[in-house]
Design an enzyme around this catalytic site. Structure first.
Site, PDB file in Angstrom:
ATOM      1  N   HIS A 261       1.012  -1.055   0.302  1.00  0.00           N
ATOM      2  CA  HIS A 261      -0.104  -0.088  -0.267  1.00  0.00           C
ATOM      3  C   HIS A 261       0.700   0.971   0.028  1.00  0.00           C
ATOM      4  O   HIS A 261       2.424   1.202   0.674  1.00  0.00           O
ATOM      5  CB  HIS A 261      -1.076   0.355   1.754  1.00  0.00           C
ATOM      6  N   ASP A 315      -7.816  -5.374   0.029  1.00  0.00           N
ATOM      7  CA  ASP A 315      -8.534  -5.530  -0.899  1.00  0.00           C
ATOM      8  C   ASP A 315      -8.153  -7.381  -0.951  1.00  0.00           C
ATOM      9  O   ASP A 315      -8.518  -8.649  -2.246  1.00  0.00           O
ATOM     10  CB  ASP A 315      -7.342  -5.327  -2.220  1.00  0.00           C
TER      11      ASP A 315
END
Ligand code: ACO
Length: 378
Positions: A261, A315
């Protein structure tokens, strides 16, 4: 000229103040309006989080009931918009259908051009109510099924599942859907929220700004990684095959979807919560294959790349959870947009309180003073 500093991708550029969310990427911490995401997922509801984002405080019981009633009452969408969705080409991307439907809704709103805080909160409620219906209808229309009018009694998450599948969901499915909406509601200034703010900063309107957010979310660098993470888990099939698969993919310099991320360099707190509910769902269904595979992938990835700050992101587990709920992967990004409409509208309302036109500069590197040559002489 040599003094120009170019901030590609606006990375680490702070463009505004906000009271909506706080992320500590090093520690893996996320708050909405001061409340830890873990508490909101456990004790709150999506409607309550919407209120929190729009008003920057938690509602009273009366205010929450009133918001839920208002969302239910505004969930229907004009038949002309349903018709427009039906007329989209069969191969249309679900996000294109969603963007078009939200855009088409704007002129139906009696307060479209009123940018006062109060009018924008009322429009946010109407829009939030309708995006759930739009998302469910994308599925119904794509599958060639009749659309189902929104329920007059269910809460937002349960109503979404009801409009998808035509029956009231069980308690665990409703709770998981509600938590998924809470976890996707807000995340400071990713590309989509920045796009929404750029649009509203011209004093355009809230529908146009949300359309900009949807347009930006469509791209695979923003929405969409959960679809790929799910594909990967299905391809790996069993925990025994996970280590070999991941090592081979990394040797081939592939990115493992659902990991890493830009802001979180620790475990994404939203992924941890999703994982917890994934486990509950597996318990209920007594089906553990995907969970065990995912857990093994996580273990291998952390052992190989954890030292670089690469951990599961939101996700990684969300796609597997949606899959178990029977939701097809083409709907994952529209569902993200459905939840994030609350965060987009909250940022729009907040930004307008102290609006400044967003207009960055670009450093010109072309030539100057070229001599214009008439076309017939070139
Ligand atoms: N798999 C393998 N290696 C990775 C991954 C990954 N998922 N993510 C980062 N890396 C490696 C890079 O190869 C790079 O290695 P190097 O230093 O040896 O060159 C290093 O980690 C840093 O990578 P960057 O791309 O600079 O990190 P950045 O912060 O820009 O990346 C991103 C963030 C784009 C999310 C990235 O981690 C990625 O591509 N992940 C996969 C896609 C994904 O899951 N996206 C969803 C994000 S969550 C969301 O948007 C809701």
């Amino acid at each position: 000229m040599s003094e120009v500093v170019i901030h590609k991708g606006l990375e680490n550029i702070v463009i505004t103040e906000t009271k909506l969310s706080y992320i500590d990427g090093e520690k893996g911490i996320l708050y909405y309006a001061g409340y830890p995401i873990e508490d909101l997922a456990k004790y709150s509801s999506f409607e309550e989080v919407c209120f929190l984002l729009w008003h920057n405080r938690l509602p009273s019981r009366k205010e929450l009931d009133e918001l839920k009633r208002s969302i239910r009452e505004n969930a229907e969408i004009p038949w002309e918009v349903v018709d427009l969705m039906r007329k989209a080409p069969k191969k249309a991307h679900p996000m294109d259908i969603m963007r078009t439907a939200v855009s088409a809704l704007g002129p139906y709103d009696p307060e479209l051009e009123d940018n006062s805080r109060e009018a924008n909160i009322r429009k946010s409620i109407r829009l939030q109510a309708k995006v759930g219906t739009i998302t469910a209808y994308i599925y119904r229309i794509k599958e060639g099924l009749a659309v189902i009018p929104p329920s007059k009694k269910l809460d937002y998450a349960a109503n979404f599942l009801y409009m998808m599948f035509g029956k009231e969901p069980d308690e665990l499915s409703s709770k998981i859907m509600d938590v998924a909406l809470i976890l996707h509601a807000e995340h400071e200034l990713p590309a989509s929220t920045t796009a929404a703010l750029t649009t509203i900063s011209t004093l355009s309107d809230i529908y146009s700004a949300v359309v900009s957010g949807i347009a930006a979310l469509k791209g695979p660098l923003h929405g969409g990684a959960n679809e790929k993470a799910l594909e990967m888990l299905k391809e790996i099939k069993s925990p025994e095959r996970a280590e070999e698969y991941i090592k081979k993919a990394l040797a081939e310099k592939k990115r493992i979807m659902g990991f890493g991320h830009r802001v979180y360099k620790a475990y994404d707190p939203r992924a941890r919560i999703f994982k917890e509910y994934f486990k509950k769902l597996c318990e209920q269904r007594n089906d553990w294959t995907m969970y065990r595979t995912a857990e093994k992938v996580e273990e291998v990835m952390i052992s190989l790349l954890g030292h670089k700050g690469i951990f599961p992101n939101i996700d990684f587990y969300s796609g597997a959870v949606y899959d178990m709920l029977g939701i097809p992967s083409y709907l994952f990004t529209p569902m993200f947009a459905m939840a994030r409409t609350s965060g987009w509208t909250a940022h729009i309302i907040e930004y307008l309180q102290d609006n400044r036109l967003i207009r960055p500069r670009a450093h010109y590197t072309g030539q100057l003073d070229l001599k214009y040559i008439p076309i017939e002489q070139r």
